[in-house]
Design an enzyme around this catalytic site. Structure first.
Site, PDB file in Angstrom:
ATOM      1  N   LYS A  11      -1.429  11.730   6.651  1.00 38.35           N
ATOM      2  CA  LYS A  11      -1.534  10.264   6.535  1.00 38.35           C
ATOM      3  C   LYS A  11      -2.932   9.775   6.946  1.00 38.35           C
ATOM      4  O   LYS A  11      -3.523   8.946   6.269  1.00 38.35           O
ATOM      5  CB  LYS A  11      -0.511   9.569   7.445  1.00 38.35           C
ATOM      6  CG  LYS A  11       0.913   9.975   7.223  1.00 38.35           C
ATOM      7  CD  LYS A  11       1.833   9.213   8.173  1.00 38.35           C
ATOM      8  CE  LYS A  11       1.590   9.494   9.648  1.00 38.35           C
ATOM      9  NZ  LYS A  11       1.971  10.848  10.092  1.00 38.35           N
ATOM     10  N   ARG A  86       7.010   3.149  13.417  1.00 37.87           N
ATOM     11  CA  ARG A  86       7.678   4.439  13.503  1.00 37.87           C
ATOM     12  C   ARG A  86       9.184   4.269  13.614  1.00 37.87           C
ATOM     13  O   ARG A  86       9.946   5.192  13.395  1.00 37.87           O
ATOM     14  CB  ARG A  86       7.192   5.166  14.764  1.00 37.87           C
ATOM     15  CG  ARG A  86       6.194   6.260  14.502  1.00 37.87           C
ATOM     16  CD  ARG A  86       5.873   6.942  15.792  1.00 37.87           C
ATOM     17  NE  ARG A  86       6.054   6.039  16.919  1.00 37.87           N
ATOM     18  CZ  ARG A  86       5.525   6.220  18.106  1.00 37.87           C
ATOM     19  NH1 ARG A  86       4.797   7.279  18.339  1.00 37.87           N
ATOM     20  NH2 ARG A  86       5.726   5.362  19.087  1.00 37.87           N
ATOM     21  N   ARG A 125      -4.932  22.411  14.345  1.00 37.60           N
ATOM     22  CA  ARG A 125      -5.661  21.158  14.540  1.00 37.60           C
ATOM     23  C   ARG A 125      -6.439  21.143  15.856  1.00 37.60           C
ATOM     24  O   ARG A 125      -5.951  21.601  16.883  1.00 37.60           O
ATOM     25  CB  ARG A 125      -4.644  20.004  14.528  1.00 37.60           C
ATOM     26  CG  ARG A 125      -5.270  18.642  14.754  1.00 37.60           C
ATOM     27  CD  ARG A 125      -4.349  17.566  14.339  1.00 37.60           C
ATOM     28  NE  ARG A 125      -3.302  17.313  15.326  1.00 37.60           N
ATOM     29  CZ  ARG A 125      -2.605  16.189  15.363  1.00 37.60           C
ATOM     30  NH1 ARG A 125      -2.825  15.247  14.467  1.00 37.60           N
ATOM     31  NH2 ARG A 125      -1.673  16.023  16.271  1.00 37.60           N
ATOM     32  N   ARG A 158      -4.156  19.695  21.192  1.00 35.24           N
ATOM     33  CA  ARG A 158      -3.134  18.890  21.874  1.00 35.24           C
ATOM     34  C   ARG A 158      -2.044  19.796  22.427  1.00 35.24           C
ATOM     35  O   ARG A 158      -1.614  20.725  21.766  1.00 35.24           O
ATOM     36  CB  ARG A 158      -2.506  17.898  20.883  1.00 35.24           C
ATOM     37  CG  ARG A 158      -3.194  16.554  20.898  1.00 35.24           C
ATOM     38  CD  ARG A 158      -2.636  15.657  19.835  1.00 35.24           C
ATOM     39  NE  ARG A 158      -1.181  15.457  19.939  1.00 35.24           N
ATOM     40  CZ  ARG A 158      -0.540  14.464  19.348  1.00 35.24           C
ATOM     41  NH1 ARG A 158      -1.199  13.582  18.633  1.00 35.24           N
ATOM     42  NH2 ARG A 158       0.759  14.352  19.467  1.00 35.24           N
ATOM     43  N   ARG A 169       9.257  17.486  17.695  1.00 34.45           N
ATOM     44  CA  ARG A 169       8.670  16.218  17.235  1.00 34.45           C
ATOM     45  C   ARG A 169       9.168  15.870  15.833  1.00 34.45           C
ATOM     46  O   ARG A 169       9.408  14.709  15.511  1.00 34.45           O
ATOM     47  CB  ARG A 169       7.139  16.312  17.224  1.00 34.45           C
ATOM     48  CG  ARG A 169       6.528  16.160  18.606  1.00 34.45           C
ATOM     49  CD  ARG A 169       5.150  16.786  18.672  1.00 34.45           C
ATOM     50  NE  ARG A 169       4.147  16.069  17.902  1.00 34.45           N
ATOM     51  CZ  ARG A 169       2.969  16.605  17.545  1.00 34.45           C
ATOM     52  NH1 ARG A 169       2.679  17.838  17.878  1.00 34.45           N
ATOM     53  NH2 ARG A 169       2.099  15.889  16.879  1.00 34.45           N
TER      54      ARG A 169
END
Ligand SMILES: [Zn+2]
Length: 210
Positions: A11, A86, A125, A158, A169
Site C-alpha cells: 500500500k 483499520r 524489510r 522491526r 498480525r
C-alpha cells in the site's frame, strides 16, 4: 481514496507512486504520527506516552491526527489514506468528519495478498530509524548495507517483522478487515487488486481503476 490491505501488501509503495505521478496527497498514519511526535505537538505528546510504554496508540488519537491533516491539507486536493481506517469504528468516525467538510471517500482499494508474499516482503524489510524510509534486502536494498540512502541513518528490522508475529498480525488484520470490506462494499466504493504483483503491475491496474 483509501488503500486497504494487510501489512506487506504494498500500500505504502503505491501511495508514494500515486503522490509522485498524480499529485495525490499521501496521508500515512505512520508518517503523521512520527511527525507529530518529532515536532512535539500536543497530540504528539499524548501519542508518545503510549508509544513509550510499548502500547498501541488509541484509535481516537490516531483519528484526531488524521483529521487535522485532512482539514489543513486535503481540502482542495485528492488524498490517499494509507493504512487507515483499520477498523469499522475508525471508518465511521472518518466518514462523519469528512461529511462535515463536504468531502467523501469515493474509492477504496483492497490489496488481496497471499501469506507467502507477505512473509517474504516483511521478513526482508528494513526501515530507517530517522526518516522512516522503507527498504527490502532483496527487492530494494540500500546502496550501503544497513544505512539509509536518504539520510545516512541506521536501518533496523522491526521486532514484529518475524514470521510468527507476522502471522498473528495477519489474523488480527483479517478479523478487523472483514467488517471494513463489507462496509465499503455496501457503499459501492470497493475495488480489489492483487497485492502479489510487482509494484509497477499494481500501479497499472490501479491507474485503470482511477
Ligand atoms: Zn533515513
Amino acid at each position: 481514496m483509501v488503500l486497504l490491505g494487510p501489512p506487506g501488501a504494498g500500500k505504502g509503495t503505491q501511495a508514494v507512486m500515486l503522490a509522485e505521478r498524480l499529485n495525490y496527497l499521501h496521508l500515512s498514519t505512520g508518517d503523521i504520527l512520527r511527525e507529530n511526535v518529532k515536532q512535539g505537538t500536543e497530540i504528539g505528546k499524548k501519542a508518545k506516552s503510549y508509544m513509550d510504554k510499548g502500547e498501541l496508540v488509541p484509535d481516537d488519537i490516531v483519528i484526531e491526527m488524521m483529521l487535522d491533516e485532512i482539514k489543513t491539507d486535503a481540502k482542495d486536493r485528492d488524498f490517499i489514506l494509507d493504512g487507515f481506517p483499520r477498523t469499522i469504528y475508525q471508518a465511521g468516525k472518518i466518514d462523519a468528519a469528512l461529511e462535515k467538510l463536504k468531502l467523501d471517500i469515493d474509492l477504496v482499494i483492497y490489496f488481496k495478498t497471499s501469506l507467502k508474499i507477505v512473509l517474504f516482503r516483511l521478513t526482508g524489510r528494513r526501515l530507517c530509524r530517522e526518516c522512516g524510509e522503507n527498504y527490502h534486502i532483496v527487492n530494494m536494498p540500500p546502496k550501503k548495507e544497513g544505512v539509509c540512502d536518504k539520510c545516512k541513518s541506521e536501518l533496523y528490522r522491526r521486532k514484529d517483522d518475524v514470521e510468527e508475529t507476522i502471522k498473528k498480525r495477519l489474523e488480527v488484520f483479517e478479523g478487523q478487515t472483514k467488517e471494513l470490506i463489507d462496509y465499503y462494499k455496501g457503499k459501492g466504493v470497493l475495488k480489489e487488486i492483487s497485492g502479489d504483483l510487482d509494484a509497477e503491475e499494481v500501479y497499472e491496474k490501479l491507474s485503470v481503476i482511477i
